[in-house]
Scaffold this active site. Structure first.
Site, mmCIF file in Angstrom:
data_model
loop_
_atom_site.group_PDB
_atom_site.id
_atom_site.type_symbol
_atom_site.label_atom_id
_atom_site.label_comp_id
_atom_site.label_asym_id
_atom_site.label_seq_id
_atom_site.Cartn_x
_atom_site.Cartn_y
_atom_site.Cartn_z
ATOM 1 N N ASP A 119 5.077 -52.796 25.939
ATOM 2 C CA ASP A 119 5.849 -54.004 25.644
ATOM 3 C C ASP A 119 6.378 -54.665 26.920
ATOM 4 O OD1 ASP A 119 5.522 -54.084 22.948
ATOM 5 O OD2 ASP A 119 7.545 -53.458 22.417
ATOM 6 N N ASP A 272 14.706 -43.473 15.109
ATOM 7 C CA ASP A 272 14.228 -42.101 14.951
ATOM 8 C C ASP A 272 15.044 -41.342 13.909
ATOM 9 O OD1 ASP A 272 16.507 -42.184 16.522
ATOM 10 O OD2 ASP A 272 15.570 -41.294 18.285
#
Length: 519
Positions: A119, A272
């Site tokens: 990214d 997460d």
């Protein structure tokens, strides 16, 4: 007009008696309750961890584990297809380390796909990452370099996008490594068998091992907290089959479990933990494999550490706000696991621990010196925190001599964690702020006159080093300590002076690594 001091003193006396003293008593009572909650949680986790060590209840003893392969007829077909994902964003200093580690994993090349999810917004860094991938592709590694047009969802968005490619459909498992993580070559050999031979397990999480723990005092203190997290918190949650959070990296997911949980979501900054809870609510179990260690890097600048801690405290608070009802209403997990998630994991560890650390030891206790009517029990300010501190220090015996520094440091950082929790619970301000933790890699080891291609970071302007909230609290604590020294017959001022010094040092920015300025 003359000031009526007598009336002012009378009003102050009334406010003190009717408002401040009752408020202080309530604050002390709440802090005592939270302290006992935290101690019970620490004793529970410590007892489970001790049991695991004494009776050697390691994962390979609890779960079925057998080496993969060994069938000559099947050959490499005996190995499942594994996808390795490496999300990164402008990781100039460490991109080559993580890619190299992934490409050197011991696994048949035709059963392994390395996926680099870049990214990066810096064209130069993107080019470096692309060329690194090309280099390994020429060596026969099945490596995919993937980019996208935006950074929507940050890391979660990148991982979600990475799962959409057609070649992922061939894979059974996905291992995830952040850009500053490097697994040993036998990582998959050690971890994947837990998933193959135990169909109820959805995640196998390895332990982090810190390559820069010796860099400065701040990294040594962080190591103490992180070792406790892995050796006690993660191990205890895994051992009683309750819950432990995915650490976002150095873990292997069963792709079926990941999909059943709804895949990656970017609704909080702890994507997460979000995924792990949703998978747990679907009935999947996790295993923590503490014997497998993955090299990683601790943030060594105070600015990077503050951003990281904000994300790690704000995210869970915001997540419990979004998921509390869902946890209570689910029918796929037993009541005791719901209680463990909401009370033990979220309330006690992610909220109470931060509040009691900051408000009790940095606000209520120092302020109590102005109120001799307020009595705080000795066990609450000496015995209980000493026990909790010793339990935390057990995770890193070699740093036991730093326990005083660790205590003062954690108390200061509790200020930022409390801010994060409040922002997360109220869903205001910086609730969705995502700042990638800066990694230095080998940057500080480079010689000033060397010819390595390293762009030095410019030192921030002098006044930008100051953190005025910490400085303000330091001054307040100095006033409290001085008042205690002059008017009381106890030695509370010793602790308060030390804590004020810790706030002052961190407020002035004299902590962590200083990146050399560009000449």
């Amino acid at each position: 007009m003359a000031i009526d001091w007598a009336r002012i003193l009378y009003i102050w006396g009334q406010v003190r008696t009717m408002v401040l003293i009752p408020a202080m008593r309530i604050a002390v009572l709440l802090c005592l309750i939270m302290s006992v909650m935290l101690l019970m949680e620490k004793l529970l986790m410590g007892g489970v961890s001790l049991y695991v060590k004494v009776f050697r209840r390691r994962p390979k003893k609890v779960y079925r584990w057998e080496p993969v392969g060994g069938d000559e007829e099947l050959g490499t077909a005996a190995y499942p297809m594994v996808l390795v994902q490496i999300p990164m964003y402008n990781e100039r200093e460490v991109y080559h380390l993580s890619i190299k580690a992934a490409c050197c994993l011991q696994w048949p090349s035709d059963r392994l796909i390395v996926q680099v999810l870049d990214d990066s917004t810096d064209p130069m860094i993107k080019d470096l990452v692309y060329k690194e991938c090309q280099k390994w592709a020429l060596d026969g590694v099945n490596i995919k370099y993937e980019t996208r047009a935006n950074r929507n969802g940050y890391k979660a968005g990148a991982l979600k996008e990475g799962m959409k490619y057609s070649y992922v459909e061939e894979c059974d498992y996905v291992a995830i490594f952040d850009a500053d993580f490097q697994a040993d070559p036998d990582y998959l050999v050690q971890m994947v068998p837990f998933l193959i031979h135990n169909p109820e397990i959805g995640l196998a999480q390895a332990r982090w091992n810190f390559v820069n723990a010796e860099e400065c005092l701040m990294t040594r203190l962080q190591e103490m907290s992180m070792d406790y997290h892995f050796k006690v918190e993660q191990e205890s949650g895994s051992s009683i089959h309750a819950f432990f959070g995915f650490n976002g990296t150095a873990g292997v997911w069963r792709i079926r479990a990941l999909n059943e949980a709804g895949g990656w979501k970017d609704r909080t900054t702890v994507e997460d933990m979000d995924l792990a809870i949703r998978a747990t609510l679907e009935g999947w179990k996790f295993v923590y494999v503490g014997d497998v260690k993955v090299k990683s890097e601790l943030p060594s600048t105070f600015k990077a550490f503050r951003y990281q801690q904000h994300r790690w405290s704000c995210g869970p608070a915001n997540l419990v706000r979004k998921m509390a009802i869902e946890i209570l209403m689910t029918k796929k997990v037993p009541l005791w696991k719901k209680f463990y998630l909401l009370y033990n994991f979220f309330l006690t560890r992610k909220i109470v621990a931060h509040f009691v650390t900051f408000f009790f030891y940095c606000v209520v206790f120092p302020t109590a010196v102005f109120f001799p009517e307020i009595s705080i029990p000795l066990w609450a300010v000496v015995h209980l925190p000493t026990t909790i501190t010793i339990l935390n220090a057990c995770g890193t015996p070699r740093s036991i001599h730093l326990i005083v520094f660790w205590t003062l440091f954690e108390n200061v950082m509790a200020l930022h964690r409390c801010k994060g929790v409040i922002i997360g619970l109220l869903e205001i301000g910086r609730v969705n702020e995502w700042v990638v933790t800066e990694k230095l890699g080998d940057a500080l080891k480079l010689k000033p006159n060397g010819n390595q291609n390293f762009a030095r970071k410019a030192r921030t302007k002098y006044f930008q080093r100051f953190h005025f909230l910490e400085i303000g609290l330091a001054l307040y604590l100095i006033i409290c300590a001085s008042y205690n020294y002059m008017h009381a017959n106890n030695y509370c001022y010793i602790y308060i002076y030390l804590q004020s010094l810790a706030f002052l040092v961190m407020g002035l920015g004299y902590v962590g690594t200083f990146v050399p300025s560009e000449k």
